[in-house]
Design an enzyme around this catalytic site. Sequence first.
Site, PDB file in Angstrom:
ATOM      1  N   ASP A  67       0.825  -1.234   0.378  1.00 39.04           N
ATOM      2  CA  ASP A  67       0.078  -0.094  -0.121  1.00 39.04           C
ATOM      3  C   ASP A  67       0.527   1.345  -0.425  1.00 39.04           C
ATOM      4  O   ASP A  67       0.545   2.057  -0.247  1.00 39.04           O
ATOM      5  CB  ASP A  67      -1.142   0.361   1.148  1.00 39.04           C
ATOM      6  CG  ASP A  67      -0.324   0.034   2.812  1.00 39.04           C
ATOM      7  OD1 ASP A  67       1.025  -0.392   2.857  1.00 39.04           O
ATOM      8  OD2 ASP A  67      -0.614   0.350   3.602  1.00 39.04           O
ATOM      9  N   GLU A 138      -1.064  -5.509   8.601  1.00 41.28           N
ATOM     10  CA  GLU A 138      -0.282  -5.371   9.500  1.00 41.28           C
ATOM     11  C   GLU A 138      -0.983  -5.891  11.237  1.00 41.28           C
ATOM     12  O   GLU A 138      -2.324  -5.444  11.559  1.00 41.28           O
ATOM     13  CB  GLU A 138      -0.051  -3.341   9.812  1.00 41.28           C
ATOM     14  CG  GLU A 138       0.570  -2.871   8.205  1.00 41.28           C
ATOM     15  CD  GLU A 138       0.494  -1.532   8.015  1.00 41.28           C
ATOM     16  OE1 GLU A 138       0.509  -0.967   9.191  1.00 41.28           O
ATOM     17  OE2 GLU A 138       0.675  -1.117   7.296  1.00 41.28           O
ATOM     18  N   GLU A 204       9.840  -4.327  10.735  1.00 36.99           N
ATOM     19  CA  GLU A 204       9.812  -2.259  10.101  1.00 36.99           C
ATOM     20  C   GLU A 204      10.614  -1.558  11.846  1.00 36.99           C
ATOM     21  O   GLU A 204       9.935  -1.636  12.194  1.00 36.99           O
ATOM     22  CB  GLU A 204       8.634  -1.593   9.048  1.00 36.99           C
ATOM     23  CG  GLU A 204       8.657  -0.432   8.625  1.00 36.99           C
ATOM     24  CD  GLU A 204       8.444  -0.050   7.527  1.00 36.99           C
ATOM     25  OE1 GLU A 204       8.555   1.234   7.029  1.00 36.99           O
ATOM     26  OE2 GLU A 204       7.479  -0.731   7.530  1.00 36.99           O
TER      27      GLU A 204
END
Length: 287
Positions: A67, A138, A204
Amino acid sequence: MTQLSAAQKPSDSSKALYGGKGTRRITIRDITTAKERGEKWPMLTAYDAMTASVFDEAGIPVMLVGDSAGNCHLGYETTVPVTLDEMTMLSAAVVRGTSRALIVGDLPFGSYQEGPVQALRSATRLVKEAGVGAVKLEGGERSHRQIELLVESGIPVMAHIGLTPQSVNAMGYRVQGRGEEAAQQLLRDAKAVQDAGAFAVVLELVPAELAAEVTRVLHIPTVGIGAGPETDAQVLVWTDMLGLTGGKVPKFVKKYADLREVMGNAAKAFAEDVVGGTFPLEEHSVH
């Protein structure tokens, strides 16, 4: 004789994810066995068929239709506005442009947060309409039930913890997992997505030492972005990696080219040829 560790042993070239001799689609089993062999592998984002075809020809084994397209291609300031319709269209294009890479489609913000049933509906669209081989979502413990139902329904899931861009309004853009409490939460998140059935997890913007610990603890592959060198795989946003992104890029990005300059110079050269009357010439004309 010195014994090589798993990470030091050369991979069977016929089975290697990158540089392997196979031409079939990469599978989830290929990804999991790569960790067993100690083989590191690259992943890049892709958002269109032409770019994806270049990366496929280069041997990139896994591509993420992220995204992040919202920032890179659609002109949004964050990933939050990206819709499932947009992700389905982009994912389908990448699938059409490839023949070997495993394509992972991102579930955008608002397409799975309501619960497992909504997540299943959204993921099913990406699998049926776009043809992706897996989806990414996520969240760690908070996404456990969604991951579990998707996996039970036959849809492979790549999880994403640490900095989760869809939560930028709540978390901001900052390193995750600093401090004992935050580190323990990240470890719990990592174990939660593994227990739920995720086949891999993106880490991340996580301290390198913590990412290394997570990689040692988990039996599923870790994919780092700003998480140091010890993860099983590395991913970059392709526009960052190839120098197309304007302005400042994150510290963890290594630029392998400067496409922004190349493209800008080419556009200027074309414009000058047109204005100066040197394009098109006879060789570019039909009669």
